[in-house]
Design a protein around this motif. Sequence first.
Motif, PDB file in Angstrom:
ATOM      1  N   ILE A  71      36.907  30.509  39.590  1.00  0.00           N
ATOM      2  CA  ILE A  71      37.039  29.076  39.871  1.00  0.00           C
ATOM      3  C   ILE A  71      36.935  28.891  41.373  1.00  0.00           C
ATOM      4  O   ILE A  71      37.680  29.514  42.133  1.00  0.00           O
ATOM      5  CB  ILE A  71      38.374  28.506  39.367  1.00  0.00           C
ATOM      6  CG1 ILE A  71      38.466  28.670  37.843  1.00  0.00           C
ATOM      7  CG2 ILE A  71      38.496  27.027  39.726  1.00  0.00           C
ATOM      8  CD1 ILE A  71      39.717  28.078  37.236  1.00  0.00           C
ATOM      9  N   GLY A  72      36.014  28.064  41.785  1.00  0.00           N
ATOM     10  CA  GLY A  72      35.843  27.801  43.202  1.00  0.00           C
ATOM     11  C   GLY A  72      34.456  27.268  43.471  1.00  0.00           C
ATOM     12  O   GLY A  72      33.779  26.816  42.541  1.00  0.00           O
ATOM     13  N   ALA A  96      39.051  39.457  33.811  1.00  0.00           N
ATOM     14  CA  ALA A  96      39.510  39.374  35.195  1.00  0.00           C
ATOM     15  C   ALA A  96      39.151  38.003  35.744  1.00  0.00           C
ATOM     16  O   ALA A  96      38.003  37.583  35.654  1.00  0.00           O
ATOM     17  CB  ALA A  96      38.859  40.467  36.031  1.00  0.00           C
ATOM     18  N   LEU A  97      40.154  37.320  36.289  1.00  0.00           N
ATOM     19  CA  LEU A  97      39.930  35.970  36.813  1.00  0.00           C
ATOM     20  C   LEU A  97      40.200  35.946  38.304  1.00  0.00           C
ATOM     21  O   LEU A  97      41.043  36.690  38.808  1.00  0.00           O
ATOM     22  CB  LEU A  97      40.873  34.983  36.123  1.00  0.00           C
ATOM     23  CG  LEU A  97      40.803  34.932  34.595  1.00  0.00           C
ATOM     24  CD1 LEU A  97      41.867  33.992  34.056  1.00  0.00           C
ATOM     25  CD2 LEU A  97      39.414  34.486  34.135  1.00  0.00           C
ATOM     26  N   HIS A  98      39.486  35.068  38.987  1.00  0.00           N
ATOM     27  CA  HIS A  98      39.755  34.895  40.415  1.00  0.00           C
ATOM     28  C   HIS A  98      39.625  33.422  40.780  1.00  0.00           C
ATOM     29  O   HIS A  98      38.636  32.787  40.458  1.00  0.00           O
ATOM     30  CB  HIS A  98      38.785  35.729  41.247  1.00  0.00           C
ATOM     31  CG  HIS A  98      39.111  35.704  42.713  1.00  0.00           C
ATOM     32  ND1 HIS A  98      40.146  36.439  43.256  1.00  0.00           N
ATOM     33  CD2 HIS A  98      38.572  35.015  43.747  1.00  0.00           C
ATOM     34  CE1 HIS A  98      40.218  36.215  44.563  1.00  0.00           C
ATOM     35  NE2 HIS A  98      39.267  35.350  44.879  1.00  0.00           N
ATOM     36  N   VAL A  99      40.661  32.905  41.426  1.00  0.00           N
ATOM     37  CA  VAL A  99      40.562  31.553  41.966  1.00  0.00           C
ATOM     38  C   VAL A  99      40.396  31.689  43.476  1.00  0.00           C
ATOM     39  O   VAL A  99      41.088  32.462  44.127  1.00  0.00           O
ATOM     40  CB  VAL A  99      41.797  30.684  41.623  1.00  0.00           C
ATOM     41  CG1 VAL A  99      41.970  30.579  40.118  1.00  0.00           C
ATOM     42  CG2 VAL A  99      43.065  31.202  42.264  1.00  0.00           C
ATOM     43  N   GLN A 100      39.439  30.942  43.990  1.00  0.00           N
ATOM     44  CA  GLN A 100      39.090  31.067  45.400  1.00  0.00           C
ATOM     45  C   GLN A 100      40.241  30.595  46.290  1.00  0.00           C
ATOM     46  O   GLN A 100      40.720  29.473  46.143  1.00  0.00           O
ATOM     47  CB  GLN A 100      37.838  30.223  45.678  1.00  0.00           C
ATOM     48  CG  GLN A 100      37.316  30.341  47.093  1.00  0.00           C
ATOM     49  CD  GLN A 100      36.129  29.422  47.340  1.00  0.00           C
ATOM     50  OE1 GLN A 100      35.584  28.821  46.420  1.00  0.00           O
ATOM     51  NE2 GLN A 100      35.724  29.303  48.605  1.00  0.00           N
ATOM     52  N   THR A 101      40.683  31.440  47.197  1.00  0.00           N
ATOM     53  CA  THR A 101      41.739  31.045  48.140  1.00  0.00           C
ATOM     54  C   THR A 101      41.263  31.367  49.546  1.00  0.00           C
ATOM     55  O   THR A 101      40.260  32.038  49.732  1.00  0.00           O
ATOM     56  CB  THR A 101      43.043  31.835  47.894  1.00  0.00           C
ATOM     57  OG1 THR A 101      42.832  33.189  48.335  1.00  0.00           O
ATOM     58  CG2 THR A 101      43.449  31.834  46.438  1.00  0.00           C
ATOM     59  N   ALA A 102      42.010  30.877  50.510  1.00  0.00           N
ATOM     60  CA  ALA A 102      41.639  31.140  51.900  1.00  0.00           C
ATOM     61  C   ALA A 102      42.036  32.559  52.315  1.00  0.00           C
ATOM     62  O   ALA A 102      41.654  33.037  53.369  1.00  0.00           O
ATOM     63  CB  ALA A 102      42.337  30.128  52.802  1.00  0.00           C
TER      64      ALA A 102
END
Lengths: 455, 455
Positions: free
Chosen positions: A413-414, A380-386
Amino acid sequence: MDPSESLESLFYPGTIAVIGASRKKGKIGNQVLRNLVYGGYECAIYPVNPKAEEILGLKSYPSVLDVPGMVDLAVIVVPARIVPHVLRECSQKGVRGVVIISSGFGEIGRTDLEDEVKRIAREGGMRIIGPNTVGIINTSIFMNASFVSTMPIPGEIAFITQSGALGEALIHWTAQEGLGLSKVASLGNKVDVDDADLIRYFLNEESVNVIVLYIESIRKGRKFMEAAKEVSKVKPIVAVKAGKSKAGQRATSSHTGSLAGEDRIYDAAFRQSGVIRANDTTELFDMAVALAQQPPAKGNRVAIVTNGGGAGVIAADICEENGIEVPGFRDELLERLRGLLPEIASPRNPVDILGDADYKRYRDTLDTVAGSDAVDGIIALHVQTALVDPVEIAEAIVEVDKAWGKPVVTGWIGGEGLREARHLLMEKKVPQYPSPKRACTAMKALIRQGELHGQ
Amino acid sequence: MDPSESLESLFYPGTIAVIGASRKKGKIGNQVLRNLVYGGYECAIYPVNPKAEEILGLKSYPSVLDVPGMVDLAVIVVPARIVPHVLRECSQKGVRGVVIISSGFGEIGRTDLEDEVKRIAREGGMRIIGPNTVGIINTSIFMNASFVSTMPIPGEIAFITQSGALGEALIHWTAQEGLGLSKVASLGNKVDVDDADLIRYFLNEESVNVIVLYIESIRKGRKFMEAAKEVSKVKPIVAVKAGKSKAGQRATSSHTGSLAGEDRIYDAAFRQSGVIRANDTTELFDMAVALAQQPPAKGNRVAIVTNGGGAGVIAADICEENGIEVPGFRDELLERLRGLLPEIASPRNPVDILGDADYKRYRDTLDTVAGSDAVDGIIALHVQTALVDPVEIAEAIVEVDKAWGKPVVTGWIGGEGLREARHLLMEKKVPQYPSPKRACTAMKALIRQGELHGQ
C-alpha cells in the motif's frame, strides 16, 4: 499427426501473408500489417492486395497465389463475402494456418457463409482461428497477428478469450500493469480451433506456464473437460466464466448466439477438470501471475507478516472470508518471534512487525514463519512509511522466497515511492499486488491449485 | 463555544510552532518542518529547538515561550518524557491546538504519561490530536502538519485514520491514483480529539463533502453514533472496520490495546448511524469518490451500458452478487433502443452497443436508459478498442451525467490509451474506475446512501 502439432503453423509460422492488407492508416488491414512489421516478427511478411504495389515498404501481391514460396499463415481481413474465395486460394497455395479477422458470419446470422468457410478449411486441411477474431499473438517470436496496437510484454501466461473487444482491452491493460503474456488467442466464432485445442497445444509449449481463459459459453463440454483435466495437472488453468447472474445470462445468450448453461454446471465442470475459477478479469490475471511464479500451497494455513497493523487485520479478514486459515501460532513459535521482535510488536498471526521494520526484521520474521510446519503459505505486506526504504524490504522477501518451497505473495500500500521495490519483485518473480485484497486472492489460487492437483 | 469550533485552531491555524524541529534530514522533526515549509502553507512557521539558530532558513527558538506573538497550533515531535514539559509551556503560551506526533505513551504501557498529557491539555483548554499520530493535513490551506512526505491532491474527502502507518501509505496511494483529499487526521492514542469530534467538525467544513474512516475500535460508542447519525444525513460517511475475522480480532485487540467488539455490533451501529461500510481500503476510497461526485440512487435498479459484451456480463454478475438489480427492460424501452442501435447490438440490460460504438451511440443509449423510470442509476463501461477515441466516449458520458439527476459511474478496461479520457472524467467529476468491479462497488455505495438517508 498429433492434432495439436497442426497449430504450430498458427503460432510459429515461417512466413505470413496478410490478405486484405491496406495502405490506409486506421483500417484494420493496415493495423494488422503494421503490428506484424513493427512488432518485431523477423520472418517473411507478404501483404496481399490487388490494388497496391507496396505497403509499409513491403511488396504487395495481387493474390496469395502470387506470393513466391510457401505461406505458413494467412491472416484474412477482407469483407466476409470474399472470404470463401481467398480461403480457396489459400487452400490451393498449401497454407496451413489461417486467422480470419473478418466479421459478418454467424454472429449476424450468416451461418451459410460460416459453414462454407468450415467446409473449405476441412477440405484443404487448414487450421482456422475465427472468423470474427481480433487475431493471435506470440511474444516468443514477437508476432502480433492481430489488430491490437499494443504488443504485450513477453511472459509466461497464455490468454485465450471468447470476447474480442474485452480481450483487446485486457491486452492493453496487461501492458500497463507490467504483466507478461506468452500467447494470445481471440477465438471469434470458432469454426475450427476452440479452447480445448489451444489448451492441449499449450501443454507442450515451453514458453507457457499458466493458461487463462475468458469464457462466455462452452459448446463442446466433454472435449473441453478432457483437455482441461489433462493439462491443468501440469499447467494451471484459470478461467472467468461470466454470466452467473440472471441478467448476465440474458446477455450471454444474445451475445454469442448460444445458450449459457446454468452456472452451477460450469462450476462443477471446472472443479472436475481442475480449472480454478476467477470472478473477474483482475482476479484472473492476479491469480495467473501467482500460479506462474509460485508453487501451489500444500494446505490453507497462511502466515501474514506486515509492518502496518491495519493492513494485516484487513488481510486476515479477507483470508477468512475466502476460506484461508490464519492460524494462531503455538507457544514455541510465538516465543521465537518474541525473541526477534521489539516488545510492542505483535507476534501473533497476523504478525505486526511495526512501521519501522527494516530488512533484518522482515527477513528474520519471514524466515521464522516460513520454517514453521504450521504454515503453508506466506502473505507479506508492506505499507509505505518514511522510515524504511521499501527496496530493502523487497530484497528480504526475495531472499526468503524459494528458500522454503512454500508460496509467497506480497501486497503493497502506497504510491510512487514503492515503484522500485515492486519492480524488483516483478523481476525476481515474486508476485506483488497493490492491495492486501489482491494478494489474498492470489494466495487463494495457490491454495486452490494445491487442493485440485496436490503439490 | 461550539466544541467543534475549537478544532479550528488545528485545521486553520494562523501560526504554527514545530517543537522538536530538527536540522537533520531523515529525522521526523525535520520532515514535519519540511512538509510545512515546502507544502505551500503561507502563514508563520516557528521551529522550536534549543540547540539550533536556524532550520530550513527559518529562525529557531529555544522554547515555544520565546516565539514572538501568538501560536495557534503546536506540533510536538520531542521524546515522550519531555512532552509534558513542552505541553505546559504551550499552555502558558496560550496555544489552542496541539498535534503530538511523539510516541511512547499508552501504546507501550505508559498510561501514566498519557494521563498527564490529558490533564495538562484539559487544564490549558487545548485540543490535542495524538499522541502517537502521523499528524494532520489540510489541503485547503496547503498545510501538511505530518511526517507524510506526500502532499495530497486537494479534494473533497476528509480521511480519519486510527492506523498511522496505514494512513500514511494510503495518502501516498491517493496521490498516485489522482484522488483528492481535503483533510487528513491520524488519531493516534486519542487522549482528546476522536472520530466523533472530527465528524462533527467536518459537518460545517465547506471543503469536505464525504468523510472516510479507517476504524480499528470505537471506545465511546454512543458519542460516535450520535455524531455519525447527525452528519451522515448531510455528508456521506464511509468506514472500514477491520477485524471481522477471528485472526483479525486477535490482532486488533493487541494492536490498539482495546478489545475489538463483535463484528455484528459494529455492523448494527454503522447501519443505525447511517454509515456505509466498506470491506477494504480500495473500496473505501472508491465509494468515497462516488459519494462526493454523484447523487445517491433512489432505488437499486441499474442500467449497464457497454461496448464490450463480456465486460457487461461481468458487471451484471457483480451487481447481482451485491444486491443491485439489473432489470430486463420493458418492450417500449427495448423498442426505442432497437431504433438507435445496429441490428446485432443487444438492447437488453446489460446493453451491449458493440465495439465500434462512438460518441453518438453512447450518448443516445445513455440518454434513453437514463430517462427511463425503470432505472435508478447507470454503470457505463468502455473497453479500449482500436476503433474509437475513448475521449469522445468520455465526453458523451459527461454530457449525460447531471442531466437526469441519477447517479452515473464508469468502468474502463484498457491501458495507456485511456489516460486522457479518464482524466477528463476526473475533471468533470464523473467517477471512473479501472474495472467493472470497482464501478459496481461505487454504485453500491450510492444505492446504500439512498437507502440509509433517502435522496
